[in-house]
Design an enzyme around this catalytic site. Structure first.
Site, short mmCIF file in Angstrom:
data_model
loop_
_atom_site.label_atom_id
_atom_site.label_comp_id
_atom_site.label_asym_id
_atom_site.label_seq_id
_atom_site.Cartn_x
_atom_site.Cartn_y
_atom_site.Cartn_z
CG ASP A 111 -2.00 0.85 1.18
OD1 ASP A 111 -2.45 1.48 0.00
OD2 ASP A 111 -2.50 1.62 2.27
CB CYS A 143 -22.22 -7.94 -4.16
SG CYS A 143 -20.49 -7.57 -3.27
CB CYS A 160 -26.46 -6.94 -0.85
SG CYS A 160 -25.77 -6.10 0.62
CB CYS A 205 -14.40 8.59 0.88
SG CYS A 205 -14.03 7.37 1.96
CB CYS A 209 -20.08 -5.83 4.44
SG CYS A 209 -19.94 -7.14 3.29
CB CYS A 241 -21.47 -1.26 1.30
SG CYS A 241 -21.54 -1.97 -0.43
#
Length: 376
Positions: A152, A207, A210, A233, A267, A213
């Site tokens: 990352d 998923c 759904c 965000c 979730c 989220c």
């Protein structure tokens, strides 16, 4: 860099080495390993569309180094395969929902409660890479192997790579989901020039219909499924963003002062997530259950001491105070909070002072009503 032309016997040895990598990784605390070919041509158009929309905000490096993201061999010359690794991080009993519903508390993203994961995972991946090199010298005695670990901190499309490696599927919230482990995990990679056999299994996207989220996001940061507008965000606003937080997002931020986990917490697949046994990922300095006011009253020396070795330190003391000021503005009316805000403003930077003024206006308005979330 010369490419490999392995014999059938060498291919068998590479397959055996891939099995050893699984064992070494588990011994070092990783829960899952997968190997992909690194071909991301299917992701190139999606990345370009995302950047064209400006969804990266002030993260200019996303655009500047996009070719390296799309073509891993440009980041590490000779890359043939990418080893993706998963390490679970969810601390035990941190009661994220309870803290979110306690407006006087500071909510800190669960990944940041312990030590910074970057160095820990990179060091362990480096150990795996060393073992690979030692074995590769036996398989290819006349040709040195080249490995490079990443965590990352480089232009790597880690989630699509992990999906190709069979570690899960990219969910509508753009995070990787594992059918048996949810999404509370870190990812890391080893770029290698060795021609390993690669994963042929693609996890089914489960998923379904759904959209929990997407609907729970306080700032409506998802323009559509599988696409995140970072500019909206809370993780971006409180961490990557170095300037003022736009006023339209402040009230719905609530008590989230470093990151946001709402899309993960809701979730359904995270019912399968297991608490991490990694000691370094356990909360430190009471940060899993601290009052906003207590943290706001830290001076810079205390901040630096209590965030040593933590991902929180990357936002600096100014960013910390900015975020906490918003949290205090959203907290229940308190004369103690008002006094602290006024006191801290005397020594605050221009950036922090502006957020303190906003917080004071909220605290001094008894009729204020904080919206639960924004609508796009």
């Amino acid at each position: 860099m010369q490419g490999y032309n392995p014999t059938p016997e060498q291919m068998l040895a590479l397959a055996a080495l891939a099995e050893k990598i699984q064992l070494w990784a588990r011994e070092l605390g990783f829960q899952q390993i997968g190997i992909s070919d690194g071909n991301l041509s299917s992701e190139a158009e999606r990345l370009e569309e995302w950047l064209d929309e400006g969804y990266n905000g002030t993260m200019a490096w996303m655009a500047e180094r996009q070719e390296m993201r799309k073509q891993p061999e440009k980041l590490h010359e000779g890359t043939r395969c990418i080893i993706s690794a998963r390490m679970d991080y969810l601390p035990d009993s941190t009661e994220q929902i309870k803290i979110l519903k306690s407006p006087e508390k500071a909510y800190i993203s669960r990944y940041a409660l312990g030590r910074d994961y970057h160095k820990l995972i990179r060091k362990r991946l480096a150990k795996v890479a060393e073992k690979i090199n030692a074995e590769a010298c036996i398989i290819f005695p006349d040709q040195p192997a080249h490995q490079r670990p990443f965590v990352d901190s480089a232009p790597v499309l880690e989630r699509p790579l992990a999906e190709k490696a069979g570690l899960g599927w990219v969910g509508k919230h753009t995070l990787l989901i594992n059918q048996y482990a949810g999404s509370w995990f870190f990812l890391g990679e080893i770029f290698t020039d060795l021609p390993f056999p690669t994963n042929t299994f693609t996890a089914e996207n489960k998923c379904g219909d759904c959209e929990a989220c997407l609907k729970v996001c306080p700032t409506a940061a998802f323009p559509k499924p599988y696409q995140l507008d970072a500019r909206r965000c809370i993780a971006y606003l409180t961490i990557e963003n170095k300037g003022p937080i736009p006023q339209e997002y402040r009230a719905v931020m609530g008590n989230r002062v470093f990151g946001c986990d709402d899309c993960q917490a809701i979730c359904p697949w995270n019912k399968y997530a297991q608490p991490s046994g990694e000691k370094d990922f356990q909360p430190r300095h009471g940060l899993a259950n601290s009052d906003l006011l207590t943290l706001f009253l830290w001076n810079e020396d205390t901040f630096l001491k209590n965030t040593e070795g933590s991902a929180i330190r990357r936002i600096g003391f100014e960013g910390w105070q900015r975020n906490l000021a918003i949290g205090l503005g959203n907290a229940p009316h308190s004369n103690e909070i008002i006094q602290a805000l006024r006191s801290q403003k005397n020594t605050a930077s221009t950036l922090v002072a502006e957020h303190i003024d906003w917080a004071l206006a909220q605290q001094l308005n008894p009729q204020r009503k904080r919206p639960r979330k924004l609508q796009r």
